[in-house]
Each structure stands twice: as C-alpha cells, then as structure tokens.
Design a protein around this motif. Structure first.
Motif, PDB file in Angstrom:
ATOM      1  N   LYS A 181       0.836  -1.194   0.000  1.00  0.00           N
ATOM      2  CA  LYS A 181       0.000   0.000   0.000  1.00  0.00           C
ATOM      3  C   LYS A 181       0.871   1.244   0.000  1.00  0.00           C
ATOM      4  O   LYS A 181       2.047   1.195   0.385  1.00  0.00           O
ATOM      5  N   VAL A 182       0.295   2.347  -0.411  1.00  0.00           N
ATOM      6  CA  VAL A 182       0.997   3.621  -0.321  1.00  0.00           C
ATOM      7  C   VAL A 182       1.100   3.963   1.163  1.00  0.00           C
ATOM      8  O   VAL A 182       0.082   4.027   1.845  1.00  0.00           O
ATOM      9  N   PRO A 183       2.326   4.157   1.688  1.00  0.00           N
ATOM     10  CA  PRO A 183       2.425   4.425   3.130  1.00  0.00           C
ATOM     11  C   PRO A 183       1.740   5.739   3.480  1.00  0.00           C
ATOM     12  O   PRO A 183       1.779   6.689   2.703  1.00  0.00           O
ATOM     13  N   TYR A 184       1.097   5.770   4.623  1.00  0.00           N
ATOM     14  CA  TYR A 184       0.499   7.026   5.093  1.00  0.00           C
ATOM     15  C   TYR A 184       1.520   7.676   6.016  1.00  0.00           C
ATOM     16  O   TYR A 184       1.496   7.532   7.226  1.00  0.00           O
ATOM     17  N   ASP A 185       2.489   8.404   5.408  1.00  0.00           N
ATOM     18  CA  ASP A 185       3.552   9.033   6.187  1.00  0.00           C
ATOM     19  C   ASP A 185       3.670  10.497   5.746  1.00  0.00           C
ATOM     20  O   ASP A 185       2.869  10.967   4.933  1.00  0.00           O
ATOM     21  N   ALA A 198      -3.870  12.662  -8.102  1.00  0.00           N
ATOM     22  CA  ALA A 198      -2.781  12.361  -7.164  1.00  0.00           C
ATOM     23  C   ALA A 198      -1.633  11.634  -7.859  1.00  0.00           C
ATOM     24  O   ALA A 198      -0.462  11.898  -7.576  1.00  0.00           O
ATOM     25  N   GLU A 199      -1.947  10.762  -8.783  1.00  0.00           N
ATOM     26  CA  GLU A 199      -0.920   9.940  -9.439  1.00  0.00           C
ATOM     27  C   GLU A 199       0.067  10.759 -10.259  1.00  0.00           C
ATOM     28  O   GLU A 199       1.176  10.294 -10.512  1.00  0.00           O
ATOM     29  N   LYS A 200      -0.332  11.966 -10.657  1.00  0.00           N
ATOM     30  CA  LYS A 200       0.562  12.804 -11.459  1.00  0.00           C
ATOM     31  C   LYS A 200       1.866  13.069 -10.726  1.00  0.00           C
ATOM     32  O   LYS A 200       2.893  13.328 -11.359  1.00  0.00           O
ATOM     33  N   PHE A 201       1.825  13.053  -9.378  1.00  0.00           N
ATOM     34  CA  PHE A 201       2.997  13.449  -8.603  1.00  0.00           C
ATOM     35  C   PHE A 201       3.935  12.288  -8.286  1.00  0.00           C
ATOM     36  O   PHE A 201       5.096  12.514  -7.959  1.00  0.00           O
ATOM     37  N   ARG A 248      -1.129   4.445 -13.781  1.00  0.00           N
ATOM     38  CA  ARG A 248      -2.143   4.265 -12.733  1.00  0.00           C
ATOM     39  C   ARG A 248      -1.612   3.565 -11.476  1.00  0.00           C
ATOM     40  O   ARG A 248      -2.080   2.483 -11.097  1.00  0.00           O
ATOM     41  N   CYS A 249      -0.694   4.230 -10.807  1.00  0.00           N
ATOM     42  CA  CYS A 249      -0.107   3.679  -9.573  1.00  0.00           C
ATOM     43  C   CYS A 249      -1.170   3.191  -8.584  1.00  0.00           C
ATOM     44  O   CYS A 249      -1.035   2.123  -8.002  1.00  0.00           O
ATOM     45  N   LEU A 250      -2.184   4.016  -8.399  1.00  0.00           N
ATOM     46  CA  LEU A 250      -3.123   3.753  -7.312  1.00  0.00           C
ATOM     47  C   LEU A 250      -4.125   2.658  -7.651  1.00  0.00           C
ATOM     48  O   LEU A 250      -4.906   2.249  -6.813  1.00  0.00           O
ATOM     49  N   CYS A 286      -3.057  -0.280  -8.435  1.00  0.00           N
ATOM     50  CA  CYS A 286      -2.442  -1.448  -7.794  1.00  0.00           C
ATOM     51  C   CYS A 286      -2.043  -1.156  -6.349  1.00  0.00           C
ATOM     52  O   CYS A 286      -2.250  -1.976  -5.473  1.00  0.00           O
ATOM     53  N   HIS A 287      -1.446   0.020  -6.116  1.00  0.00           N
ATOM     54  CA  HIS A 287      -1.021   0.371  -4.761  1.00  0.00           C
ATOM     55  C   HIS A 287      -2.160   1.117  -4.090  1.00  0.00           C
ATOM     56  O   HIS A 287      -2.390   2.285  -4.366  1.00  0.00           O
ATOM     57  N   LYS A 288      -2.870   0.423  -3.226  1.00  0.00           N
ATOM     58  CA  LYS A 288      -4.046   1.006  -2.590  1.00  0.00           C
ATOM     59  C   LYS A 288      -3.625   1.994  -1.508  1.00  0.00           C
ATOM     60  O   LYS A 288      -2.528   1.922  -0.969  1.00  0.00           O
ATOM     61  N   LEU A 289      -4.546   2.900  -1.192  1.00  0.00           N
ATOM     62  CA  LEU A 289      -4.322   3.803  -0.066  1.00  0.00           C
ATOM     63  C   LEU A 289      -4.693   3.071   1.221  1.00  0.00           C
ATOM     64  O   LEU A 289      -5.571   2.225   1.222  1.00  0.00           O
ATOM     65  N   GLU A 290      -4.004   3.432   2.293  1.00  0.00           N
ATOM     66  CA  GLU A 290      -4.360   2.885   3.609  1.00  0.00           C
ATOM     67  C   GLU A 290      -5.724   3.439   4.018  1.00  0.00           C
ATOM     68  O   GLU A 290      -6.109   4.524   3.601  1.00  0.00           O
TER      69      GLU A 290
END
Ligand code: HEC
Ligand code: HEC
Length: 86
Positions: free
Chosen positions: A29-33, A51-54, A75-77, A79-83
C-alpha cells in the motif's frame, strides 16, 4: 433454479472474489507518512488520477527506484491502494 445450479454460481462467485482480492493483498500500500499523506488529500479531494501525477516526481530511476521487473507503471493507485485513514 436447481440446487446444483445455485451451488455452481456460488462457487464461481467465490473464485472471482479470491482473484479480485489477491492483487490488493499482495501489492504494497501507499504508506500514510509525511511524504505521502498530502497525496491522500489530493486523492480524496480531486480523485486518484490527480494524485498519481505526482508519484513519478520521486519514483523514477534517479529518485526512489522501482524494483526490478516492476509492472507497467500507469495508474499507480490502481495497484497500490491507499491505507484506510479513518
Ligand atoms: C516526495 C517524494 C515522493 C512522492 C511524490 C511519492 N513518493 Fe512514494 N516513496 C517515497 C520514498 C522516499 C519512499 C521510501 C520510504 C518510505 O516508505 O517513505 C516511498 C515509498 C513508496 C512505496 C513503498 C512502500 C513500502 O511499503 O515499501 C509505495 C508503494 C509508494 N511510495 C507509492 C507512491 C505513490 C503511489 C505515489 C503517488 C501518489 C508516491 N509514492 C509519491 C517518496 C515519494
Ligand atoms: C499493474 C500494477 C502496478 C502498477 C500500475 C504500479 N505498481 Fe508499483 N508495484 C507493483 C507490484 C506487483 C510491486 C512488487 C510487489 C509489492 O510491492 O509488494 C510493486 C512495487 C513497487 C514499489 C516497491 C515497493 C517495495 O518497497 O518493495 C514501489 C515504490 C512502487 N511499486 C511504486 C509505484 C508507483 C509510484 C507507481 C506509479 C508510477 C506504481 N508503482 C505502479 C504493481 C504495480
């Protein structure tokens, strides 16, 4: 509908559910940091595509490199889900 047909349908649904859930379980997952939390805000406000643009500002060959054999990176998100943040 026969009992056997219902069993077949339920079986098919169970298999699909497993296949559907698998990538989400296995891909980090995309870390929530501090680095990533602002993209959570953008994703929630303007959508995941915004968001993926960045992501590739840091995630590129000269920054944070991708592991070898990383799948195509559009499309990162997807596959990599948000927490879950709440
Ligand atoms: C400002 C730079 C920066 C941006 C922009 C950025 N990242 Fe990262 N990312 C990092 C760094 C540094 C790491 C490694 C250290 C860490 O986990 O924070 C990382 C780690 C990761 C990881 C691996 C986490 C793990 O458990 O190993 C994923 C997945 C990820 N980022 C996805 C994304 C996605 C998706 C985006 C776009 C929404 C994004 N990042 C935007 C800097 C960035
Ligand atoms: C088609 C699905 C897919 C897409 C799209 C995708 N990734 Fe990945 N990514 C993976 C898989 C699978 C792995 C390796 C296994 C894992 O992360 O658990 C991985 C690994 C990573 C890692 C390393 C995680 C670690 O610490 O091992 C980072 C960072 C990352 N991806 C960032 C991104 C970024 C940023 C984007 C968009 C530019 C992106 N990914 C798009 C599937 C994807």
């Amino acid at each position: 509908m026969k009992k056997r047909d219902i069993a077949l349908i339920l079986g098919a649904i169970a298999i699909l559910a497993v296949l559907w859930a698998a990538p989400e379980e296995s891909t980090k997952k995309v870390p929530y940091d501090d680095t990533h939390s602002k993209y959570y805000e953008i994703a929630h406000k303007d959508g995941k595509k915004a968001a993926e643009k960045f992501c590739e500002e840091c995630h590129n060959a000269n920054g944070v490199p991708f592991p070898e054999g990383h799948p195509p990176k559009f499309r990162c998100l997807f596959c990599h889900k948000l927490e879950q943040t709440h």
